[in-house]
Design an enzyme around this catalytic site. Structure first.
Site, mmCIF file in Angstrom:
data_model
loop_
_atom_site.group_PDB
_atom_site.id
_atom_site.type_symbol
_atom_site.label_atom_id
_atom_site.label_comp_id
_atom_site.label_asym_id
_atom_site.label_seq_id
_atom_site.Cartn_x
_atom_site.Cartn_y
_atom_site.Cartn_z
ATOM 1 N N LYS A 10 0.962 -1.768 0.139
ATOM 2 C CA LYS A 10 0.006 0.091 0.038
ATOM 3 C C LYS A 10 0.496 1.284 -0.188
ATOM 4 O O LYS A 10 2.457 1.469 -0.081
ATOM 5 C CB LYS A 10 -1.152 0.053 1.178
ATOM 6 C CG LYS A 10 -1.703 -1.327 1.246
ATOM 7 C CD LYS A 10 -2.929 -1.086 2.243
ATOM 8 C CE LYS A 10 -3.800 -2.410 2.667
ATOM 9 N NZ LYS A 10 -5.012 -1.916 3.546
ATOM 10 N N TYR A 50 -12.570 -2.410 -3.627
ATOM 11 C CA TYR A 50 -12.981 -2.187 -3.028
ATOM 12 C C TYR A 50 -14.706 -2.196 -3.150
ATOM 13 O O TYR A 50 -14.890 -1.765 -1.300
ATOM 14 C CB TYR A 50 -12.293 -0.601 -2.238
ATOM 15 C CG TYR A 50 -10.875 -1.622 -1.600
ATOM 16 C CD1 TYR A 50 -10.615 -2.873 -0.312
ATOM 17 C CD2 TYR A 50 -9.920 -0.860 -1.687
ATOM 18 C CE1 TYR A 50 -9.240 -2.807 0.078
ATOM 19 C CE2 TYR A 50 -8.581 -0.971 -1.084
ATOM 20 C CZ TYR A 50 -8.498 -2.235 -0.699
ATOM 21 O OH TYR A 50 -7.542 -2.359 0.093
ATOM 22 N N ASN A 113 -1.986 0.449 7.076
ATOM 23 C CA ASN A 113 -1.435 -0.692 7.013
ATOM 24 C C ASN A 113 -1.146 -1.749 6.215
ATOM 25 O O ASN A 113 -0.769 -2.920 6.679
ATOM 26 C CB ASN A 113 -3.166 -1.764 8.132
ATOM 27 C CG ASN A 113 -4.197 -2.357 6.817
ATOM 28 O OD1 ASN A 113 -3.819 -1.721 5.700
ATOM 29 N ND2 ASN A 113 -4.883 -2.661 7.067
ATOM 30 N N HIS A 116 -2.400 -5.292 1.984
ATOM 31 C CA HIS A 116 -3.744 -6.615 1.675
ATOM 32 C C HIS A 116 -3.004 -7.754 1.609
ATOM 33 O O HIS A 116 -2.802 -7.799 0.496
ATOM 34 C CB HIS A 116 -4.562 -5.163 0.265
ATOM 35 C CG HIS A 116 -5.654 -5.887 0.062
ATOM 36 N ND1 HIS A 116 -6.823 -6.003 0.475
ATOM 37 C CD2 HIS A 116 -5.591 -6.939 -1.062
ATOM 38 C CE1 HIS A 116 -7.566 -7.071 -0.036
ATOM 39 N NE2 HIS A 116 -7.320 -7.231 -0.956
ATOM 40 N N GLU A 127 -9.632 -10.813 -7.570
ATOM 41 C CA GLU A 127 -8.492 -9.798 -7.352
ATOM 42 C C GLU A 127 -7.265 -10.053 -8.595
ATOM 43 O O GLU A 127 -6.958 -8.833 -9.040
ATOM 44 C CB GLU A 127 -8.210 -10.016 -6.141
ATOM 45 C CG GLU A 127 -9.546 -9.418 -4.992
ATOM 46 C CD GLU A 127 -8.612 -9.001 -3.828
ATOM 47 O OE1 GLU A 127 -9.790 -8.743 -2.985
ATOM 48 O OE2 GLU A 127 -8.218 -9.483 -3.061
#
Ligand code: CMP
Length: 139
Positions: A10, A50, A113, A116, A127
């Site tokens: 990320k 998302y 965080n 993913h 995905e």
């Protein structure tokens, strides 16, 4: 049998120059990077990715964060790749993550965080296809 999962490094990690550090932890956990590219997601791309979270209160912030800088999308291969990746990532909230996991060692917050990872084999397939053509994956 070896199978595949999907990972995103990320923007908080690319900003801190941790692409290599994250990838090293994935590799040391027994995963192999069989596809990888650094991209700047568009808002539309992030919203689509998302979409399952679009009713959540944090959806807008999540999308803004995911387009705040480059990400590295990866396909990971290994024995039980989805679960193996989730184990090395640690809990969504780094405060709850086990020592030695990517999120415990590197993440900044529940939003920033660091990684993913797909949460099921079915979602992994969806995905992977969202970001990669079959010929971009070289096992
Ligand atoms: P990820 O695995 O990418 O899937 C959805 C993301 O939403 C999750 O990681 C977190 O980064 C983010 N997220 C989940 N819960 C919250 C929350 N309560 N507040 C902000 N972001 C969240």
């Amino acid at each position: 049998a070896a199978n595949r999962t999907f990972s995103i490094i990320k923007p908080d990690a690319t900003r801190r120059n941790l692409t290599g550090a994250v990838t090293k932890m994935l590799e040391e956990a027994g995963l192999r990077v069989v596809a990888s590219k650094r991209i700047q997601m568009t808002r539309e791309q992030a919203e689509g990715f998302y979409a399952v979270h679009k009713e959540r209160p944090f959806f807008g912030e999540l999308v803004s964060f995911m387009i705040s800088g480059p990400v590295v999308v990866q396909v990971l291969e290994g024995e039980n790749a989805m679960q193996r990746n989730r184990d090395i990532m640690g809990a969504t909230n780094p405060a709850n993550a086990e020592p030695g996991t990517i999120r415990k060692e590197l993440a900044e917050s529940i939003e920033a965080n660091t990684v993913h990872g797909s949460d099921s084999d079915e979602n992994a397939e969806i995905e992977i296809a969202y970001f990669f053509k079959p010929e971009e994956i070289v096992g």
